[in-house]
Design a protein around this motif. Structure first.
Motif, PDB file in Angstrom:
ATOM      1  N   GLU A 117     -12.118  -1.440  -4.271  1.00  0.00           N
ATOM      2  CA  GLU A 117     -11.781  -1.092  -2.892  1.00  0.00           C
ATOM      3  C   GLU A 117     -10.901   0.156  -2.913  1.00  0.00           C
ATOM      4  O   GLU A 117     -10.112   0.361  -3.843  1.00  0.00           O
ATOM      5  N   SER A 118     -11.025   1.009  -1.892  1.00  0.00           N
ATOM      6  CA  SER A 118     -10.179   2.195  -1.835  1.00  0.00           C
ATOM      7  C   SER A 118      -9.811   2.504  -0.390  1.00  0.00           C
ATOM      8  O   SER A 118     -10.505   2.125   0.539  1.00  0.00           O
ATOM      9  N   ILE A 119      -8.674   3.195  -0.239  1.00  0.00           N
ATOM     10  CA  ILE A 119      -8.147   3.555   1.071  1.00  0.00           C
ATOM     11  C   ILE A 119      -7.683   5.004   1.025  1.00  0.00           C
ATOM     12  O   ILE A 119      -6.877   5.366   0.148  1.00  0.00           O
ATOM     13  N   ASP A 120      -8.161   5.821   1.958  1.00  0.00           N
ATOM     14  CA  ASP A 120      -7.677   7.191   2.062  1.00  0.00           C
ATOM     15  C   ASP A 120      -6.330   7.211   2.758  1.00  0.00           C
ATOM     16  O   ASP A 120      -6.098   6.472   3.718  1.00  0.00           O
ATOM     17  N   PRO A 171      -5.120  -4.484  -1.416  1.00  0.00           N
ATOM     18  CA  PRO A 171      -4.198  -3.795  -0.505  1.00  0.00           C
ATOM     19  C   PRO A 171      -3.288  -4.791   0.222  1.00  0.00           C
ATOM     20  O   PRO A 171      -3.743  -5.838   0.660  1.00  0.00           O
ATOM     21  N   MET A 190       2.119  -0.622   2.118  1.00  0.00           N
ATOM     22  CA  MET A 190       1.438   0.605   2.514  1.00  0.00           C
ATOM     23  C   MET A 190       2.399   1.764   2.795  1.00  0.00           C
ATOM     24  O   MET A 190       2.094   2.903   2.462  1.00  0.00           O
ATOM     25  N   ARG A 233      -6.320   9.145  -2.222  1.00  0.00           N
ATOM     26  CA  ARG A 233      -6.996   7.861  -2.101  1.00  0.00           C
ATOM     27  C   ARG A 233      -6.351   6.847  -3.050  1.00  0.00           C
ATOM     28  O   ARG A 233      -6.178   7.103  -4.233  1.00  0.00           O
TER      29      ARG A 233
END
Length: 130
Positions: free
Chosen positions: A126-129, A88, A93, A119
């Motif tokens: 690795e993950s990001i909502d 990330p 972003m 997501r």
């Protein structure tokens, strides 16, 4: 292709059809990390979700076109997964968020009244909502 191959029970010892054999080791490692990540397992385990589709194309009313990497129907609604290489990066972003909001709008138009979660999934699991 690596995620589809491994999650569908493909032989991890050989590359999926259409993938160069020389590229397979790197993609196998990244796909394995994603498939083994605790927060992502349910999205690839058929026993944990209602259905899943890869490379889902859509067209919005304004004519814009897109493709969702993976769309998963879970008990709590739909999940849009978008794969990103690397790690990330804060400077990316906002563009990722805009992309995911477009995907969310498309899924909400197709399945009105259903919750839609988004997501980002990165190469090391690795993950990001969003």
């Amino acid at each position: 292709a690596a995620l589809e191959w491994l999650s569908a029970g493909g032989d991890p010892g050989r590359a999926p059809p259409g993938m160069p054999v020389a590229d397979w080791p790197v993609f196998r490692v990244a796909a394995s990390a994603i498939l083994q990540a605790p927060g992502l397992r349910a999205f690839f385990d058929p026993a944990s979700h209602k259905r899943a589709q890869n490379e889902v194309e859509f067209v919005l009313p304004d004519g814009s076109v897109g493709r969702i990497d993976r769309l998963v129907e879970m008990a709590d609604g739909y999940w849009v997964l978008d794969y990103k290489s690397g790690k990330p990066a804060a400077e990316l972003m906002e563009s990722y968020r805009a992309q995911m909001e477009t995907y969310r709008a498309a899924v909400m138009a197709i399945f009105p009244g259903k919750a839609v979660h988004c997501r980002l999934v990165f190469g090391e699991g690795e993950s990001i909502d969003i």
